[in-house]
Design a protein around this motif. Structure first.
Motif, PDB file in Angstrom:
ATOM      1  N   VAL E 103       0.834  -1.209   0.000  1.00 32.74           N
ATOM      2  CA  VAL E 103       0.000   0.000   0.000  1.00 32.74           C
ATOM      3  C   VAL E 103       0.864   1.253   0.000  1.00 32.74           C
ATOM      4  CG1 VAL E 103      -2.033  -1.066   1.013  1.00 32.74           C
ATOM      5  CG2 VAL E 103      -0.312  -0.062   2.520  1.00 32.74           C
ATOM      6  N   GLN E 107       0.662   3.908  -2.774  1.00 32.01           N
ATOM      7  CA  GLN E 107       0.371   5.273  -2.360  1.00 32.01           C
ATOM      8  C   GLN E 107       1.368   6.258  -2.991  1.00 32.01           C
ATOM      9  OE1 GLN E 107      -2.118   6.799   0.332  1.00 32.01           O
ATOM     10  NE2 GLN E 107      -1.597   7.874  -1.533  1.00 32.01           N
ATOM     11  N   PHE E 143      -7.372   0.843  -2.655  1.00 31.49           N
ATOM     12  CA  PHE E 143      -7.314   1.211  -1.245  1.00 31.49           C
ATOM     13  C   PHE E 143      -8.695   1.168  -0.617  1.00 31.49           C
ATOM     14  CE2 PHE E 143      -3.273   4.000  -1.675  1.00 31.49           C
ATOM     15  CZ  PHE E 143      -2.524   2.845  -1.761  1.00 31.49           C
ATOM     16  N   TYR E 153      -7.047   6.999   4.872  1.00 33.32           N
ATOM     17  CA  TYR E 153      -7.193   5.555   4.947  1.00 33.32           C
ATOM     18  C   TYR E 153      -7.278   5.026   6.366  1.00 33.32           C
ATOM     19  CZ  TYR E 153      -5.827   6.404   0.204  1.00 33.32           C
ATOM     20  OH  TYR E 153      -5.791   6.889  -1.043  1.00 33.32           O
TER      21      TYR E 153
END
Lengths: 174, 330, 121, 163, 367, 648, 101
Positions: E103, E107, E143, E153
């Protein structure tokens, strides 16, 4: 009849244009904000262009618009921007007495001119050339590039000199 | 067919002419409306979007709605603005843009066309007047962004007016006339065909200069949103803003029409009616303008200026000399 | 006189072209538009803060030099047009004439170039 | 020069590609299961332990309960101030009874700020969607979760976290 | 050249201006088109995150970090969690580390894509913005699936992550990575080769290496000057040492280098993700963490390579469940400091190119 | 080719302008090249013109109207006559060589380019003077020559003697110019024209001599005195008196320019200038101008026997006087300078007795050998860096080429056959003899003897014996030796251009017609003049071949030597009888001027100043004020114009 | 139409320009006024090229020359003005009274 002239479209156009020119000119003299003056200036130039067209000189008319109304006005605007302070009004005029004196002189001058104009017999013969069949551009070209070759080339010299000169002057500090 | 060109001026002729002008105006307003729609659609497609589709079928009435919105929007005149000039500027910007349409030969029977012998010069001269309106708008707003935008705009437009004027010289030399109608007629008989072929350099220069004259991407500095917000019309709203938009898009149409006339053989073409040919060619040019807009980033001011003076003008001058030399030989 | 028709046509364009904005702005506008100015609305925009100083400051000379070049070259273009129109009849003489003209002005351009007038900074 | 033409090619090529625009009010993104939308509160399950209010980083939850005759705490009021709620999911995380849940609903526009102050009633009724009552919704969710658990088991993945 | 001293004009760029990407205000003094002075005014978005954190449990701080660099929330999450884990000397399960890496790098890709899009929009190109957002949208949807939010998040927890990957998610990531790797050349075609673009960014806003170090810059801004400094390599954390990847470094420190490194980093991040998705192990996603985290008294600092540079968390604890002091080193804020130096003497048009390339996010600057 | 004649003076002018603009920046070699090439080109053109004139005869004058004063038009232009053509060749030839010579002589001078500028201008002036077709233009060039000589003589202005000499030369020649100017005005009043042709023949003709077979002078007289369209003579003068008066006035000008007695005093002093200048002034340009003037106006003198006699007598007297002074001078250049004065006297003598061709011929040969002598003297001075004869000696071995060149020049000057001087001088003497002026003939003969003596005195003192200085004299560079060689050759052979059995120049100048007096060949006289020359040389050898003998001779001649050595006290005489009384008068007048006239003037000026101070307030520099005044002025003019035009 | 109205218009325009050139204190306005006077002259030239004894295009050609010269004049004039402005920080005619500086 209108001012002793037959009331044709041409006459009407002439008077409208003359009105525009003179009104713009007078405005130019009386306005205080410099940008407004620039607009009035464009008015004068465009009016004169109209007069040219009215006289069958369409090319010169376009040249007038292109150079005067288009280019020179912009240049003037830039120059005004460059030199005017935030306060955008024209600096006060010359003393009233002097203005009146000048006005007097100008009026006398114009008066005499007009009188002379009226008092003179003008040879009358209208241009036989119809710009429709024989474009003025062609006539001008023939005249310009044959008869007036030397002035034409000199003109390029003058333009170059003006360019170089003004660049030199304007950029003196570097 | 009624031809006011060859008819002595009578009230009836005048009326006919007036009708012609009004027709052109109506057409132009329609064209501009759908030009905006077309632009939004094209750019939307190029960006993976759909474009306007809510108002009316396929969003066809979107621009109409926009115009209506602008028309009923409050007309705000900034307190610090120079009121007279602020009001006058959009008019000055718009009128020349409309006037230049007078000389474009749309169809083979140029009934909507002033058959001027100085037609091309008329176009260039008149279009240079718009600059004044833009400078006035920038100055009158009394907004720093507007002033910067107006000045930039003026500097840019005057700089690119030179290559624009020079690039068409080759065409004039080949056609031997400034009359746009004659130029189109010459293209029909010229051994090279459309002037885009012998005048390819001129055409390229013309298109680049045209983009710049229109203040469109990649030359849209004056109204660079990310820098100057909206350039000279930052302070304008409502219908005054609409007139700036209108003149901009009228110029888009006009310059495309001029390019068609000068380089693409104008109305000429087989099978289809002449006006349709004209419309197709003009649309192609317009599409190209939009396409460029969807692709290019914006140039920077100094590069923009150097480009005009150091590249385009020499190239255009070279084109003139080249054309002259070639036609001397050939 | 027939040629004048073309110009009358353009004058009509002028008239109609002026009538449209005047009609829309001065006649139609006030009828359709609300007009409720307030201090906030009529304030000058400057990224959401009070403007500092006046916008009509003296402006930089750079643009001015471009305008200057423009005026000179505008005149050049003006004189190129009749030449281009008549080019077929002028022949080699006209060509030479114009080469001289163009070269002279190019000299001016090169001068300006060398003097860095064409640079922004 | 060619860079410019390459770019033109790219944009032109895009014209024919599939458009990604969603006609939002008509077409919506299918929000995933875990989507942290506006809360739903189920008073029946609440034991008034106050953990959610304590964990809330912005202190947007306020609740009060009264002790029932059976010594159990019963929720009286349960308000969430959506002006300041950041939809962080912590309250859901700590809730021992899953009395507070997050729904896929994300539209919370309103004309006044007051409207953003939601009480228990509203929260209870939030996002029932096609379900007539809360029970039905719960049953559907339980079914879905079981489904997911089965799928996860099939993938050999332990259901993790708080699920 | 300024033969004629025109009057200087003070121009406010921002807070409400299209190119400042938020509420950033730059008071520039211009002479004509030339910038004489530039004074950044920050704080329009200040929320006092650091102060607020002193009154919050560690788990409660995590949602706040989402709002720092709001286009790279995952990385912010990680920075805090990582620091606390470091302070607690906590072991993080392998699966959790892999999920975190995936992630975080996704990101980073998303954040860089956003930079690309907006930067080009600033420079006047519309289309790349929309293309970049199309790609970014896919990442956001990924996500969304894993943590239920599209922007903030709040995914990581001390000792691991909050959610395991939903079924099929890893495959989706794998597909996306492969597809995205193919997409990158399009940007080169559309943008990198465009002469107009090159003219606008080449040699503009040059940061010298000395300046970069002196101004304590980090991230791409520093790497563009040719200084190879990437915390993932230089002070390895997490499991970055297990992947094959390179650190793109610039040469000139100009806007073009910064743009170009962004694109290269996208490629590298995708590279890491592609490696990671192949090796995600099974296992728990969160380690043995006490219900209420209490960090032992002391001072702790950990810096990670955020999307915009060194994102550091300095934690002072007095042993309670809330930090005594939490200081965040926000890279945007630090990088911003050089702006004045870069802008003076430039033209207005370059302002946009420079400001955009320094790549600040106001949430992070103002904190 | 004659159409290009205007190029002849213009080329040096171009060189002048070029040097004026770029002289400072150019290297010496470049400066020389410019000037020499220009003048050399002039020479080539002149030569071509001369050949053309010889083949096809003179060409009509080319004139342009210049000033229109009422009914009279003053034109300017040029013409090519045989006289002109020859003069052009001679002047340009000698000038080119002198210019070349200066390269060596002036090497390293700080104002090298300036020097060449002046020289070019000088050459231009002289060539212009020669080629011009009207009197006014002639006068302009005449004065320009004067100015240039002033500039050149005073080139080393930092030397007080040079400055004084320059002033002297300028002022003394100015006295002559007054005469010329008055004469010119008189001629204009008489003929209402300035054109030579019109004055002499009543119409524009190219050459008077082609159409005036036999008696052009009489033609002029007839035309001048009785011809149609003749205006009443000014001041009621009788025709004969008018002619004599104008002729004498013109001659005064020639006397000043050609350094004839009594205005000869400036020339020796002018030796203070650089030696090439001396060569130029003495040989080809300035002094020749006077002779040329008389030759050009020859019909005028022919018409007046009295004036002719005056010319002849002044010439003869000058010849003997200068020769006598030359006997005793110590300064090498002064000796040569006096020889120039003396030789010019010969020319005047020739013209005075009507021997037109002989005079011109002598002018030509003299130009060659005198230039040669000066340049060799320059070479010597350059080598030994002194001008005192008694500090030289023995240069024969040290500078063989210079020696040979000087010897050639000296022999030519002495009139030893077959050198150039012999032929021309002999012609003059025989002309004097056969025209019946025996006294003048005797005077000329004595002068010739003296001439031979003093020039060989110089020769023996300079080249003979042992070198007395402490330097190491050597030849100059090529730039100096080439001109010397060329001139030496000319000095040797130029006489053959007009030998009694082959009178080319006579034929050329007279162009199939006879002008002036053409003496018959008299072999006896030739022998006599040759013997006299040889005798002079012999005496010089006797006196200076052995040291000490000269002193004894000087002591014996006593009073006469002193008289000669002090130049017959002319300068002192002038000082006494002219300068001092004039100064006294001047002081008296000065008082009057300072207190009475100046007082008036100051009154006036004070008034004007006060008025100006008042008016200054109108002179604000405000362009608009000026414009306003102009506007009113134009308005008033318009009113007047409209009133006259009958519109108002 | 006859010739006189055009000449009269030229005279009036000239007079307006002259008034401006003589009374205005801003040098740029003075320059503008001068341009107006040039325009007035042009009107006459073009009028005579259309009417008159022997109408000929030469009048138009000369008008073109004047237009070009006017452009050159403006360029140089404004250049001088800038130099002056730089020196004195003023565009006022009153300050331009020195013959040199």
């Amino acid at each position: 009849m209108f001012f002793g002239m037959p009331l044709t479209g041409q006459t009407v156009s002439f008077f409208l244009l003359a009105l525009l020119i003179i009104a713009s000119g007078v405005m130019l003299m009386t306005l205080t904000k410099v940008m407004h003056m620039a607009v009035a200036l464009a008015g004068v130039f465009l009016g004169v262009a109209g007069i040219f067209i009215l006289l069958g000189a369409d090319f010169v008319g376009m040249a007038q618009i292109l150079v005067y109304a288009g280019a020179i006005t912009i240049l003037m605007v830039f120059a005004l921007m460059l030199t005017q302070k935030g306060d955008d009004t024209e600096s006060p005029e010359a003393s009233t007495g002097r203005s009146l004196l000048t006005l007097l002189g100008v009026v006398v001058f114009t008066g005499i001119m007009l009188l002379v104009l009226r008092g003179t017999t003008w040879p009358y013969s209208q241009s036989a050339v119809d710009p429709y069949t024989q474009p003025t551009v062609v006539l001008i070209a023939q005249s310009l590039y044959h008869t007036y070759t030397i002035p034409f080339e000199l003109l390029s010299l003058i333009l170059t000199a003006a360019l170089v000169g003004s660049v030199v002057i304007a950029r003196k500090e570097d | 067919m009624f031809s006011w060109q060859a008819t002595p001026l009578r009230p009836l002729t005048l009326l006919g002419m007036l009708i012609g002008v009004v027709v052109v105006l109506a057409l132009v307003l329609g064209i501009v409306t759908y030009l905006i729609y077309f632009e939004r659609k094209v750019i939307g497609w190029m960006q993976g979007r759909i474009g306007p589709n809510r108002v009316g079928p396929l969003g066809l009435l979107q621009s109409v709605a926009d115009v209506l919105k602008l028309l009923i929007k409050e007309d705000i005149i900034p307190a610090n603005a120079d009121r007279a000039l602020f009001l006058l500027a959009p008019v000055i910007a718009f009128v020349p843009s409309f006037m230049v349409l007078a000389v474009i030969p749309y169809t083979a029977s140029h009934i909507f066309t002033a058959n001027l012998n100085v037609g091309l010069l008329y176009y260039i001269a008149l279009s240079s007047l718009t600059i004044l309106g833009i400078v006035m708008a920038g100055w009158a707003s009394n907004n720093k962004y507007s002033l910067l935008g107006g000045m930039r705009s003026a500097a840019q437009m005057i700089s690119y007016e030179i290559p624009l004027g020079l690039s068409v010289l080759g065409v004039v030399m080949l056609a031997g006339s400034l009359n746009l109608v004659t130029i189109v007629q010459h293209q029909a008989t010229d051994r090279f065909g459309w002037y885009i072929i012998p005048q390819i350099i001129g055409f390229v220069v013309f298109m680049i200069a045209a983009l710049a004259e229109l203040n469109r991407t990649p030359f849209d500095l004056p109204e660079a949103e990310s820098e100057l917000v909206a350039g000279y019309f930052t302070e304008y709203s409502g219908f005054r803003f609409a007139f700036f938009m209108l003149s901009e898009y009228v110029y888009v149409f006009a310059i495309s029409a001029l390019a068609t006339t000068l380089f693409l053989g104008g109305w000429a073409g087989p099978f289809l009616p002449s006006w349709l040919w004209f419309a197709i060619k003009t649309s192609a040019i317009i599409f190209f303008l939009f396409w460029v807009r969807a692709t290019m980033p914006r140039m920077r001011g100094d590069q923009l200026m150097s480009f005009a003076w150091k590249v385009l003008i020499p190239v255009a001058l070279f084109n003139v000399v080249l054309t002259g030399a070639l036609s001397l030989i050939g | 006189m027939l040629y004048a028709n073309a110009f009358i046509f353009t004058v009509l364009f002028l008239v109609v072209g002026m009538a449209l904005p005047i009609g829309a702005l001065a006649v139609l506008g006030p009828l359709l538009r609300p007009n409720r100015p307030s201090a906030g609305k009529t304030a000058t925009y400057e990224s959401g803060v009070e403007p500092v100083g006046d916008a009509r400051a003296r402006y930089n000379v750079r643009y001015y030099l471009y305008a200057l070049l423009f005026v000179v070259f505008d005149v050049e273009i003006l004189f190129l047009y009749p030449w281009a129109v008549e080019y077929h009849h002028l022949g080699l003489f006209g060509f030479t004439e114009m080469i001289v003209f163009i070269v002279l002005l190019t000299v001016g351009l090169i001068y300006a170039w060398r003097k860095k007038v064409l640079e922004w900074n | 020069m060619f860079g410019i033409f390459k770019g033109l090619g790219v944009t032109f090529g895009q014209m024919t590609k599939k458009k990604v625009t969603l006609q939002y009010p008509d077409v919506r993104i299918n929000m995933p299961e875990r989507y942290r939308g506006i809360h739903q509160f189920i008073p029946e399950l609440c034991i008034v332990c106050n953990q959610c209010a304590r964990i809330c980083p912005t202190d947007c939850i306020s609740l009060s309960g009264t002790r029932n005759e059976d010594k159990k705490l019963r929720i009286d009021t349960y308000d969430i101030n959506f002006e300041i709620c950041i939809l962080c999911d912590l309250c859901v995380e700590v809730c021992p009874t899953e009395a507070i849940l997050m729904t896929p609903r994300f539209e919370l526009a309103s004309y006044t700020r007051d409207e953003l102050y939601k009480d228990m009633e509203w929260l209870y009724g939030n996002h029932l969607g096609e379900f007539g009552s809360h029970e039905q919704a719960m049953a559907a969710q339980a079914a879905r979760e079981a489904e997911h658990a089965a799928a996860a088991a099939a993938n050999g993945v332990e259901p993790g976290g708080d699920s | 050249m300024c033969a004629l001293r025109s009057e200087e004009m003070i121009l406010n760029v921002g807070p409400q201006h299209p190119s400042t990407h938020g509420v950033f205000r730059l008071v520039v003094t211009i002479d004509g088109e030339q910038i004489v002075d530039a004074d950044p005014v920050v704080g329009y978005l200040h929320r006092g995150t650091e102060k607020l954190a002193e009154d919050l449990q560690y788990v409660q701080i995590i949602p706040y970090t989402d709002r720092l660099d709001y286009v790279a929330s995952m990385l912010n999450n990680y920075a805090l969690c990582h620091t606390v884990e470091y302070a607690l000397d906590l072991e993080v399960p392998a699966r959790a580390e892999y999920l975190r890496i995936i992630v975080m790098e996704l990101q980073r890709v998303a954040s860089h894509l956003l930079f690309l899009g907006t930067y080009l929009l600033d420079l006047g190109a519309m289309s790349p913005f929309l293309y970049a957002f199309q790609e970014r949208e896919q990442i956001i949807m990924l996500f969304n699936e894993i943590c239920g939010a599209r922007l903030t998040y709040n995914y990581m927890r001390v000792g691991g992550v909050q959610w395991d990957a939903p079924p099929g998610w890893i495959e989706k990531v794998r597909d996306f990575t492969a597809q995205m790797q193919k997409k990158v050349p399009m940007y080169h075609q559309l943008v990198t080769g465009n002469e107009i673009f090159l003219n606008r960014v080449r040699g503009i806003g040059v940061i010298s290496q000395e300046d970069g170090i002196a101004y304590a810059m980090s991230g791409i801004n520093l790497r563009s000057t040719g200084f190879n400094w990437d915390l993932r390599k230089n002070r390895p954390y997490s499991i970055y040492d297990q992947f094959e990847w390179a650190v793109p470094v610039g040469k000139n420190g100009d806007c073009f280098d910064r743009y170009f490194i962004h694109l290269q980093e996208i490629e590298q991040s995708l590279n890491i993700v592609a490696q990671a998705v192949e090796r995600v192990p099974d296992g728990p996603i969160i380690g043995k963490v006490p219900k209420l985290v209490r960090v032992p008294a002391g001072e702790y600092y950990r810096g990670i390579e955020g999307a915009r540079g060194e994102l550091g968390v300095y934690l002072v604890s007095d042993g309670k469940d809330k930090p005594y002091r939490l200081k965040l080193r926000r890279p945007s804020f630090v990088n911003l400091q050089i702006l004045r130096k870069l802008l003076i003497g430039q033209s207005m048009a370059n302002l946009i190119a420079i400001l955009g390339a320094v790549d600040i996010v106001l949430g992070e600057v103002d904190a | 080719m004659t159409g290009l004649a205007w190029l002849v003076p213009v080329l040096p002018l171009a060189a002048y302008v070029l040097l004026l603009i770029g002289g400072r920046r150019l290297a010496e070699g470049a400066v020389t090249s410019i000037a020499v090439l220009a003048v050399a080109a002039s020479f080539v053109i002149s030569l071509a013109i001369m050949i053309q004139v010889a083949l096809h005869g003179p060409q009509p004058a080319v004139t342009f109207p210049w000033l229109v004063l009422g009914s009279a038009t003053i034109s300017f232009g040029f013409e090519v006559t045989s006289l002109n053509a020859m003069m052009l060749v001679m002047v340009s030839f000698v000038s080119a060589l002198v210019l070349l010579f200066s390269r060596g002589y002036m090497r390293g001078d700080a104002r090298f380019a300036r020097f060449y500028q002046y020289l070019s201008l000088f050459v231009f002036a002289m060539l212009g003077l020669v080629i011009t077709s009207n009197l006014l233009e002639f006068y302009i060039f005449w004065e320009l020559v004067g100015v240039c000589s002033y500039l050149l003589v005073g080139f080393w202005y930092f030397k007080p003697e040079a400055a004084a000499a320059a002033k002297k030369a300028f002022i003394v020649t100015r006295i002559g110019d007054v005469g010329l100017f008055v004469g010119m005005i008189l001629l204009y009043l008489g003929f209402h024209t300035m054109n030579f042709d019109t004055i002499f023949y009543g119409q524009a003709v190219s050459s008077p001599y082609t159409m005036a077979h036999g008696a052009p002078a009489l033609l002029f007289a007839a035309h001048a005195l009785t011809g149609p369209g003749i205006h009443a003579l000014p001041y009621g003068l009788a025709p004969a008196a008018f002619v004599t008066l104008t002729a004498l006035l013109v001659f005064v000008g020639a006397v000043g320019k050609s350094a004839q007695f009594p205005l000869h005093v400036w020339l020796p002093d002018a030796m203070e200038g650089p030696t090439p200048v001396s060569a130029l002034i003495h040989a080809a340009t300035m002094v020749a101008a006077g002779v040329y003037l008389v030759a050009r106006m020859f019909p005028l003198f022919q018409a007046s026997p009295a004036a002719s006699d005056v010319v002849a007598i002044v010439g003869g007297f000058t010849a003997i006087l200068a020769a006598l002074i030359g006997l005793t001078q110590h300064d090498i250049k002064r000796v040569i300078a006096y020889s120039t004065v003396s030789q010019l006297g010969y020319m005047m003598l020739a013209l005075g007795v009507g021997a037109y061709v002989s005079g011109i011929f002598h002018l030509m040969t003299h130009a060659f050998f005198k230039a040669l002598l000066f340049l060799t003297a320059g070479s010597v001075i350059h080598a030994v860096e002194t001008q005192d004869l008694f500090e030289m000696g023995g240069l024969r071995k040290l500078m063989p080429l210079t020696n040979a060149a000087f010897l050639a020049g000296a022999l030519a000057l002495s009139g030893i056959p077959p050198f150039a001087g012999f032929w021309s001088k002999d012609e003059i003497l025989s002309a004097a003899f056969s025209s019946g002026n025996y006294v003048l003939y005797a005077v000329g003969l004595i002068a010739a003897f003296c001439t031979a003596f003093y020039i060989f005195r110089v020769y023996f003192l300079t080249f003979g014996g042992e070198y007395k200085g402490d330097r190491h004299p050597h030849e100059g560079g090529l730039a100096m030796t080439i001109p010397l060689t060329a001139l030496a050759v000319m000095a040797t052979v130029a006489g053959f251009f007009n030998t009694p059995w082959a009178p080319w120049i006579a034929n050329f100048l007279q162009d199939r017609g006879a002008v002036g007096y053409d003496p018959a060949v008299n072999w006896g006289l030739m022998v006599v003049s040759a013997v006299v020359g040889l005798a002079g040389i012999g005496l010089a050898y006797y006196a200076y071949g052995a040291p000490g003998r000269a002193q004894r001779m000087a002591q014996k001649s006593g009073f006469l030597y002193t008289l000669s050595f002090n130049k017959f006290y002319f300068d002192e005489l002038y000082d006494r009888i002219v300068t001092r009384p004039i100064r006294a008068i001047a002081e008296a007048l000065g008082f009057v001027d300072r207190w009475i006239i100046d007082g008036l003037v100051r009154l006036v000026s004070g008034g004007v100043y006060t008025g100006g101070a008042g008016l200054r307030y109108g002179n604000t520099g405000q362009i608009q004020t000026y414009g306003l005044v102009t506007l009113f002025g134009v308005a008033v003019l318009l009113i007047i114009a409209a009133g006259i035009g009958g519109v108002l | 139409m006859a010739l006189q109205p055009f000449l009269a218009l030229g005279a009036i325009l000239f007079a307006i320009g002259a008034y401006g050139a003589l009374t205005k204190r801003n040098l740029i306005i003075v320059l503008i006024s001068l341009e107006m006077m040039l325009n007035a002259a042009n009107i006459n030239l073009v009028a005579f090229s259309h009417f008159g004894k022997t109408p000929h295009v030469a009048g138009q050609v000369f008008a073109l020359f004047i237009i070009a010269l006017g452009a050159a004049e403006v360029a140089v004039g404004l250049g001088i003005l800038l130099a002056f402005f730089r020196m004195r920080n003023s565009a006022d005619v009153k300050d331009a009274s020195a013959m040199k500086w």
